[in-house]
Design a protein around this motif. Structure first.
Motif, short mmCIF file in Angstrom:
data_model
loop_
_atom_site.label_atom_id
_atom_site.label_comp_id
_atom_site.label_asym_id
_atom_site.label_seq_id
_atom_site.Cartn_x
_atom_site.Cartn_y
_atom_site.Cartn_z
N ILE A 235 71.79 40.77 84.14
CA ILE A 235 70.80 42.04 83.44
C ILE A 235 71.29 43.42 83.88
N ALA A 236 70.97 44.57 83.12
CA ALA A 236 71.56 45.81 83.36
C ALA A 236 70.64 46.31 84.72
N LYS A 237 69.30 46.30 84.60
CA LYS A 237 68.56 47.02 85.62
C LYS A 237 67.49 45.99 86.24
N HIS A 238 67.45 45.87 87.37
CA HIS A 238 66.12 45.13 87.94
C HIS A 238 65.54 45.79 88.88
N THR A 239 64.18 45.86 88.86
CA THR A 239 63.36 46.66 89.72
C THR A 239 62.33 45.83 90.21
N VAL A 240 62.27 45.69 91.64
CA VAL A 240 61.41 44.77 92.66
C VAL A 240 60.29 45.66 93.08
N ILE A 241 59.12 45.34 92.91
CA ILE A 241 57.80 46.04 93.40
C ILE A 241 57.21 45.03 94.36
N ILE A 242 56.86 45.39 95.44
CA ILE A 242 56.13 44.63 96.57
C ILE A 242 54.78 44.99 96.67
N GLU A 243 53.62 44.49 96.15
CA GLU A 243 52.47 45.02 96.36
C GLU A 243 51.58 43.88 96.91
N PRO A 244 51.03 43.70 98.15
CA PRO A 244 50.11 42.75 98.80
C PRO A 244 48.82 42.85 98.11
N ASN A 245 48.27 43.97 97.84
CA ASN A 245 46.99 44.13 97.17
C ASN A 245 46.88 43.71 96.01
N LYS A 246 46.09 42.75 95.64
CA LYS A 246 46.09 41.87 94.25
C LYS A 246 45.50 42.85 92.97
N LYS A 247 44.67 43.68 93.50
CA LYS A 247 44.02 44.78 92.48
C LYS A 247 45.17 45.60 92.02
N LYS A 248 45.67 46.05 92.80
CA LYS A 248 46.91 47.18 92.57
C LYS A 248 48.07 46.40 91.99
N ALA A 249 48.50 45.17 92.28
CA ALA A 249 49.44 44.42 91.62
C ALA A 249 49.27 44.15 90.14
N ALA A 250 47.94 43.97 89.99
CA ALA A 250 47.44 43.63 88.26
C ALA A 250 47.64 44.94 87.55
N LYS A 251 47.54 46.08 88.32
CA LYS A 251 47.95 47.24 87.45
C LYS A 251 49.27 47.45 87.13
N LEU A 252 50.03 47.00 88.18
CA LEU A 252 51.45 47.19 88.10
C LEU A 252 52.14 46.40 87.13
N PHE A 253 51.41 45.26 87.16
CA PHE A 253 52.03 43.99 86.20
C PHE A 253 51.01 43.43 85.26
N PRO A 254 50.66 44.48 84.38
CA PRO A 254 49.27 44.03 83.54
C PRO A 254 49.33 43.27 82.46
N TRP A 255 50.34 43.18 81.87
CA TRP A 255 50.43 42.22 80.84
C TRP A 255 50.89 40.99 80.94
N VAL A 256 51.91 40.55 81.97
CA VAL A 256 52.29 39.48 82.38
C VAL A 256 51.15 38.35 83.23
N ASN A 257 50.17 39.18 83.83
CA ASN A 257 48.96 38.65 84.38
C ASN A 257 48.11 38.37 83.22
N ARG A 258 47.72 39.25 82.26
CA ARG A 258 46.95 38.94 81.26
C ARG A 258 47.19 37.74 80.34
N THR A 259 48.58 37.69 79.89
CA THR A 259 49.12 36.43 79.31
C THR A 259 48.92 35.19 79.97
N ILE A 260 49.40 35.05 81.29
CA ILE A 260 48.89 33.84 82.06
C ILE A 260 47.77 33.52 82.01
N SER A 261 46.63 34.41 82.29
CA SER A 261 45.24 34.00 82.27
C SER A 261 44.74 33.65 81.03
N ASN A 262 45.20 34.28 79.75
CA ASN A 262 44.84 33.99 78.45
C ASN A 262 45.33 32.51 78.21
#
Length: 346
Positions: A235-262
């Protein structure tokens, strides 16, 4: 269309046959023998007859309905019901609605339609900015797969990586929103979604799926999971974000978390987490197909009908082979036809 409009438009079997015939003629019927595109339609046996060589082709031939005897109206009603709702229908509920005596043919029919959805989505790659994450979906094993020790059922590991959970790689397009987001809404705009059931979540397995379903020019956003370490190779670009706080992580990865939950809510609410491990992918394909076409509205059933007309029955060899020993084959299948399915490469 709503249900009242649907039953007004298709009140009986003859109207459904006419709809399928018109759709096939619109897509084009080609004679397998001489290549002629002009045909008569025989109402007595629902077959197209070539004007040139007079060879005949069934209305069901070359479609998802090939080698089945279920009424055309069943297929049309099932397609309409599976697309009219954001959620899903269990095969048992569909059987009750159709008033059919046996469960197995309805189960087969719904899985074939789900495979049509899957084949249609496999034609497209996701691109641009993409959120990645891994999901774990509850599943049920076959009785013969459950290991017993001294007549005591084995206790499975709980939580992440449990043997009772299907490992799923989730990929969703997610672009930063230009306009200011509404209160409580993500600041990213969602695009298309793909979910793939995985044997394992190693870097090699993930890269293999990325090569098939992701545009190599895309930019991927992931957490710190080690399985994503080699994504830069494909892949051309890969960005890694490490966020131990679950609430902050949910804002950083909003749609992947929502689609899994749905998706989990849909499977739990409709199928009560009682899906066999072999068929988890089919149910997730249905969820992704409807998510990717969430703005189609009344056109969705027509689009699925076209896909069903363009997809031949033997595209479902994976499903058919996997259920060969767990469910009885269709009565009208000949021995030669079943052998043909078994010989198809997977």
């Amino acid at each position: 269309m709503n249900l009242s409009e649907f039953f007004e438009k298709y009140p009986d079997e003859a109207s459904c046959v006419e709809a399928f015939k018109n759709k096939r003629l619109e897509l084009g019927v080609v004679c397998a023998k001489c290549g002629c595109t002009e045909h008569y339609f025989r109402k007595t046996d629902y077959k197209f007859e070539c004007k040139k060589c007079h060879s005949r082709k069934s209305l069901r031939a070359g479609t998802v309905m090939e080698q089945t005897n279920l009424p055309f109206r069943y297929w049309l009603i099932c397609i309409e019901l599976m697309t009219i709702s954001k959620k899903s229908f269990s095969a048992l509920e569909m059987q009750r609605m159709l008033g059919h005596k046996r469960y197995e043919p309805i189960w087969y029919m719904m899985h074939k339609i789900r495979r049509v959805m899957s084949k249609r989505d496999e034609k497209y790659q996701i691109k641009n900015s993409i959120e990645f994450d891994e999901g774990f979906f509850e599943r049920v094993d076959n009785k013969e797969d459950i290991v017993h020790t001294n007549d005591v059922e084995r206790k499975y590991k709980r939580g992440r990586g449990s043997e009772r959970q299907a490992k799923v790689l989730v990929m969703v397009e997610s672009e930063p929103s230009i306009a200011a987001p509404k209160k409580g809404k993500p600041d990213r705009k969602v695009g298309h979604l793909k979910m793939r059931v995985m044997e394992d979540l190693t870097a090699e397995s993930i890269n293999a799926e990325v090569k098939k379903f992701v545009d190599p020019k895309s930019a991927i956003l992931t957490d710190g999971y080690l399985g994503y370490n080699k994504l830069k190779e494909v892949i051309a670009k890969h960005t890694v974000i490490i966020e131990p706080n679950k609430k902050k992580a949910a804002k950083l990865f909003p749609w992947v978390n929502r689609t899994i939950s749905n998706a989990k809510r849909m499977l739990n609410g409709v199928h009560h987490n009682s899906i066999n491990a072999k068929y988890v992918q089919n149910y997730l394909d249905e969820f992704c197909y409807k998510f990717n076409r969430r703005y189609f509205g009344d056109k969705l059933s027509d689009r699925l009908m076209i896909a069903a007309m363009e997809s031949t029955w033997y595209l479902y060899r994976i499903v058919i082979k996997s259920i060969a020993f767990t469910m009885p084959p269709a009565k009208n299948w000949s021995v030669n036809m079943r052998a043909k399915v078994a010989s198809q490469p997977t």
